[in-house]
Design a protein around this motif. Structure first.
Motif, short mmCIF file in Angstrom:
data_model
loop_
_atom_site.label_atom_id
_atom_site.label_comp_id
_atom_site.label_asym_id
_atom_site.label_seq_id
_atom_site.Cartn_x
_atom_site.Cartn_y
_atom_site.Cartn_z
N ARG A 6 21.40 57.49 52.22
CA ARG A 6 22.86 57.60 52.16
C ARG A 6 23.31 57.72 50.71
NH1 ARG A 6 24.93 52.48 54.61
NH2 ARG A 6 22.92 51.66 53.96
N ILE A 7 24.35 58.50 50.51
CA ILE A 7 24.98 58.63 49.19
C ILE A 7 26.44 58.26 49.38
CG2 ILE A 7 25.56 60.15 47.27
CD1 ILE A 7 23.11 61.83 48.05
N LEU A 8 26.85 57.16 48.78
CA LEU A 8 28.20 56.64 48.93
C LEU A 8 28.84 56.56 47.55
CD1 LEU A 8 27.14 53.73 51.28
CD2 LEU A 8 28.18 55.88 51.99
N GLY A 9 30.14 56.79 47.48
CA GLY A 9 30.76 56.81 46.17
C GLY A 9 32.18 56.29 46.15
N GLY A 10 32.68 56.17 44.95
CA GLY A 10 34.05 55.77 44.71
C GLY A 10 34.51 56.37 43.39
N SER A 11 35.81 56.52 43.23
CA SER A 11 36.32 57.09 41.99
C SER A 11 37.69 56.53 41.67
CB SER A 11 36.40 58.62 42.10
OG SER A 11 37.32 58.98 43.12
N CYS A 12 38.10 56.72 40.44
CA CYS A 12 39.39 56.19 40.01
C CYS A 12 39.86 56.96 38.77
CB CYS A 12 39.24 54.71 39.66
SG CYS A 12 40.80 53.89 39.35
N ILE A 13 41.17 57.13 38.68
CA ILE A 13 41.79 57.73 37.49
C ILE A 13 42.78 56.69 36.95
CG2 ILE A 13 43.27 59.57 36.60
CD1 ILE A 13 42.16 61.34 38.85
N LEU A 14 42.71 56.43 35.67
CA LEU A 14 43.51 55.37 35.05
C LEU A 14 44.30 55.88 33.85
CD1 LEU A 14 40.69 52.70 34.87
CD2 LEU A 14 42.57 52.72 36.49
N GLU A 15 45.36 55.17 33.57
CA GLU A 15 46.08 55.36 32.33
C GLU A 15 45.24 54.72 31.22
OE1 GLU A 15 48.95 57.05 31.87
OE2 GLU A 15 48.88 57.57 33.99
N PRO A 16 45.40 55.14 29.97
CA PRO A 16 44.53 54.65 28.90
C PRO A 16 44.54 53.14 28.70
CG PRO A 16 46.12 56.26 28.06
CD PRO A 16 46.37 56.10 29.52
N LYS A 17 45.64 52.48 28.92
CA LYS A 17 45.71 51.05 28.61
C LYS A 17 45.42 50.16 29.80
CE LYS A 17 48.57 51.81 24.72
NZ LYS A 17 49.51 51.41 23.77
N HIS A 18 45.04 50.74 30.95
CA HIS A 18 44.71 49.93 32.12
C HIS A 18 43.31 49.35 31.99
CE1 HIS A 18 48.20 51.77 34.05
NE2 HIS A 18 48.17 50.72 34.85
N ASP A 19 43.09 48.24 32.67
CA ASP A 19 41.81 47.55 32.64
C ASP A 19 40.81 48.31 33.51
OD1 ASP A 19 39.70 45.79 32.55
OD2 ASP A 19 40.69 44.23 33.73
N TRP A 20 39.95 49.10 32.91
CA TRP A 20 38.99 49.91 33.66
C TRP A 20 37.93 49.05 34.33
CZ3 TRP A 20 33.83 49.83 32.58
CH2 TRP A 20 33.46 49.34 31.32
N LYS A 21 37.64 47.89 33.77
CA LYS A 21 36.62 47.01 34.38
C LYS A 21 37.08 46.51 35.75
CE LYS A 21 34.61 45.54 30.03
NZ LYS A 21 34.36 44.42 29.12
N HIS A 22 38.35 46.15 35.86
CA HIS A 22 38.88 45.70 37.14
C HIS A 22 38.82 46.84 38.17
CE1 HIS A 22 41.33 43.65 40.09
NE2 HIS A 22 42.14 44.68 40.11
N ALA A 23 39.19 48.05 37.74
CA ALA A 23 39.16 49.20 38.65
C ALA A 23 37.72 49.52 39.08
CB ALA A 23 39.78 50.43 37.97
N ALA A 24 36.77 49.41 38.16
CA ALA A 24 35.37 49.66 38.49
C ALA A 24 34.86 48.63 39.48
CB ALA A 24 34.52 49.66 37.22
N GLU A 25 35.22 47.36 39.28
CA GLU A 25 34.81 46.30 40.21
C GLU A 25 35.38 46.55 41.60
OE1 GLU A 25 36.09 42.69 38.33
OE2 GLU A 25 34.39 42.69 36.92
N LYS A 26 36.62 47.02 41.66
CA LYS A 26 37.24 47.32 42.96
C LYS A 26 36.48 48.44 43.68
CE LYS A 26 41.68 48.70 44.92
NZ LYS A 26 43.04 49.12 44.63
N GLU A 27 36.15 49.50 42.95
CA GLU A 27 35.40 50.61 43.56
C GLU A 27 34.00 50.18 43.96
OE1 GLU A 27 36.55 53.48 44.67
OE2 GLU A 27 38.50 52.79 43.97
N LEU A 28 33.35 49.36 43.12
CA LEU A 28 32.03 48.83 43.48
C LEU A 28 32.11 47.99 44.74
CD1 LEU A 28 30.57 47.91 40.00
CD2 LEU A 28 29.70 49.65 41.57
#
Length: 123
Positions: A40-62
């Motif tokens: 299986r190949i499963l994925g997630g993605s996100c687009i953020l504004e420059p000052k948003h916390d990318w780590k939180h978004a990555a954790e959510k997608e994970l």
């Protein structure tokens, strides 16, 4: 890279960073992909504004990817709504949707049920 003998565990991790110096966009985007031992190949993605916390978004997608892996889903949340019609037309008896089903998936299922006059998908 990490590995495990469990068929429901992701078997590899790969990191790629791309930067387009000609881009006028100040934002950040990422794509996460998990490949499992059972193919299986499963994925997630996100687009953020420059000052948003990318780590939180990555954790959510994970977390979304992890839920899909643990549920045994054949498709992630981005693909589930797109394959429902094929599943219905080929009269597949077993279909494990991404966990939890997205609004897109629920909407597609409702429309397919109405078009075919059958209660094929339930959430």
């Amino acid at each position: 890279a990490s590995s495990s003998s469990s068929s429901s565990t992701a078997c590899c991790f790969e990191e790629s960073l791309l930067h387009d110096e000609k881009s006028k966009s100040p934002g950040l985007g990422f794509v996460l992909v998990a490949k499992t031992w059972d193919g299986r190949i499963l994925g997630g993605s996100c687009i953020l504004e420059p000052k948003h916390d990318w780590k939180h978004a990555a954790e959510k997608e994970l977390s979304h990817i992890s839920q899909s892996i643990q549920s045994g889903a054949r498709f992630d949340q981005h693909m589930s709504d797109q394959v429902l019609l094929l599943v219905a037309l080929f009269k597949r008896k077993h279909f494990t949707c991404a966990s939890p089903a997205t609004l897109h998936t629920k909407t597609a299922a409702t429309l397919i049920n109405r078009m075919l006059g059958k209660d094929i998908f339930r959430f």
